[in-house]
Structures are given as C-alpha cells and as structure tokens.
Design an enzyme around this catalytic site. Sequence first.
Site, PDB file in Angstrom:
ATOM      1  N   GLU A 130      52.430  48.797  63.902  1.00 13.46           N
ATOM      2  CA  GLU A 130      53.839  49.160  63.409  1.00 13.46           C
ATOM      3  C   GLU A 130      53.981  50.572  63.462  1.00 13.46           C
ATOM      4  OE1 GLU A 130      54.760  47.507  59.296  1.00 13.46           O
ATOM      5  OE2 GLU A 130      54.553  45.581  60.126  1.00 13.46           O
ATOM      6  N   GLU A 197      63.032  45.709  64.203  1.00 20.12           N
ATOM      7  CA  GLU A 197      63.431  45.130  63.120  1.00 20.12           C
ATOM      8  C   GLU A 197      64.538  45.590  62.134  1.00 20.12           C
ATOM      9  OE1 GLU A 197      60.180  43.540  60.910  1.00 20.12           O
ATOM     10  OE2 GLU A 197      61.446  42.807  59.367  1.00 20.12           O
TER      11      GLU A 197
HETATM   12  O1  KIV Z   1      54.435  40.039  60.643  1.00 17.90           O
HETATM   13  C1  KIV Z   1      55.393  39.556  61.395  1.00 17.90           C
HETATM   14  O2  KIV Z   1      55.756  38.206  61.165  1.00 17.90           O
HETATM   15  C2  KIV Z   1      56.248  40.285  62.067  1.00 17.90           C
HETATM   16  C3  KIV Z   1      57.571  40.042  62.680  1.00 17.90           C
HETATM   17  C4  KIV Z   1      58.551  40.035  61.462  1.00 17.90           C
HETATM   18  C5  KIV Z   1      58.010  40.824  63.763  1.00 17.90           C
HETATM   19  O3  KIV Z   1      55.837  41.418  62.068  1.00 17.90           O
END
Ligand code: KIV
Length: 300
Positions: A130, A197
Amino acid sequence: MSDDPKPQRYASWTAGKIPLPELREMKRRGEKIVMVTAYDAPGGRLADAAGIDLVLVGDSSGMVVHGRESTVAVSLDEILFMTQWVTRGAKRPLVVADMPFGSYEISDEQAVANAVRLVKEGGADAVKLERGGTSVERARAIAAAGIPVMGHVGLTPQTATVLGGFKAQGRTAERARGLLADARALEAAGCFAIVLEAVPPAVARTVTQALSVPTIGIGAGPDTDGQVLVWHDMLGYYEGRAPRFVKRYADLGAVITDALERFADDVRSGVFPEQQHTYAMPDEEAAAFEAGVRPQSRRR
Ligand code: KIV
C-alpha cells in the site's frame, strides 16, 4: 466443458496460469480485469470456476474473517497460511498476496525477504503493498528481485488513521495530483498493476489513462481497467456495514442462518440424523456386542 482448453479471452494464453503480461494486453484491448479476494481453498476454487482473473489474499481478512476493527494487526504468517490455502484452490487465476502492515516498511531487505516468503512458502504469483512515498522504493526492490508487485493508492486501510479514517481520497485537485504522482511513481518502480481505492471516478479515469499498467478499482467508478470486491462484502457474508461502493451479489449470511436454524430444529426434534446418515453393522455383530455388555447397575 468445451474440448478446446484455451479460454478465448486470453490472446497469449499458454497453459494453466493466466500469463502476467496478459493483464497489460487486456488493458490495451479494453477488456475489464476481474479481481476478488479469497481467504481459503474453497474460495480460491470457486473464484477459479467463475473465471475470475486475479485472486487477492487481502489483509481485509483481518476485518471480514477475523472480526478485527482494522487490517493493521494482520500478520505475515496469517497471510502466508491463507495464501497456501487459496493457491490450493485457485489454479488458473493469478494469486496476489497482500503484504500486511509492518512487513515491508522497515527496509528494502525486509520487504524483499517477506515477499520471497509469500511466493516461495505461500505459492503466491505476486504481492501487493500500500501507499506511495517510501513504498515506491520497496516496490522497486521487490520488482528487482523478480517478484511481480501490485501497488495500492487512494484509501489505504493500513494507514487509515493517518488519513482520518476509512474515507474517500483525492477529492481536491491538489490531493488528486498527489495520488496521480504516487501511481506514476509506482508504475515507474515496476508495479504490474495498481489498485485505486475510494477515489472519485474522474480522478480514477485520469490516473487510468495516464498509466500503461492496468488500474483495478474499488470504489473508484467505472473507468478503471478492472474491478475488485471483497468476498464477504459482495456475498453478504459479513455482519458489519459494507462500504457504499459494495454491490451485494448474494445474501449468504441469511442462507447460512436459515440452514443453521433448520439443523438446530431437526436435532432438537429428532428428525436428524435419519437412517441414510448412519453406518450399517451386521445384525449378528450388533447382537454379539450387546450380549457382551453388562447392563450398568442402577444407582440407588
Ligand atoms: O485487503 C484487501 O482486500 C484489499 C482490497 C480492498 C483491494 O486490499
């Protein structure tokens, strides 16, 4: 099943797995990429059977499977185990393992070592991390080690506290420019795709057009190159409040509750188990067994 094992959707399909470069080709051809999360072998198998392109072993497991308030406490071992389970079920989709918070922030060495574990021990085809910022260098190091890496910008749940909660991102021109810069930096670092997101559709569209690698949206409108949803959210298998961008395709929670109630009723009323649910034993063996058992003396 058709005799021709080649799914027509993938131009460069060879055998087994979807080839990673195919994702960029899909973007070029304007074909949408479909990703869903999964956390166990049946989930991986069902996603595979449904023709899903990418399966994400997401750290969303911390919330939807383990009932935590956030994804922050999810450990590398949890993701590792779930990746092993999912890859036993998902044979054709590419399986992406999320790098949980704390598994890549400290150094490039830490990031590469943990990404290697997810691929070698977990069986993942790729990993995801991320944010922009320092994550760009981590992504570059992981890609340089030969591991496909996916970026994730916009609402990044691992750092939701810094963002002020689970809120939409990129809603001012300045912030949208920052988001675009992060996405471009992640692409330049070698990411093969980027999750966007909870960002406005106009921002997602511009970012998608600016990149040559695919974008996968979640709460980012219709113009990303693909879409992802969380298994429990989309299947109605989660008692919490799902985010507004979720579309429910099933109500498994209600289906399961109904089944459990009927099971409980059957047990309490003696309707279950029936003869068909039991194992046979020759009559003479049953008689010999019963004859050999002394009745317990009655207590006074
Ligand atoms: O952890 C997850 O499920 C994610 C998605 C929301 C993309 O990162």
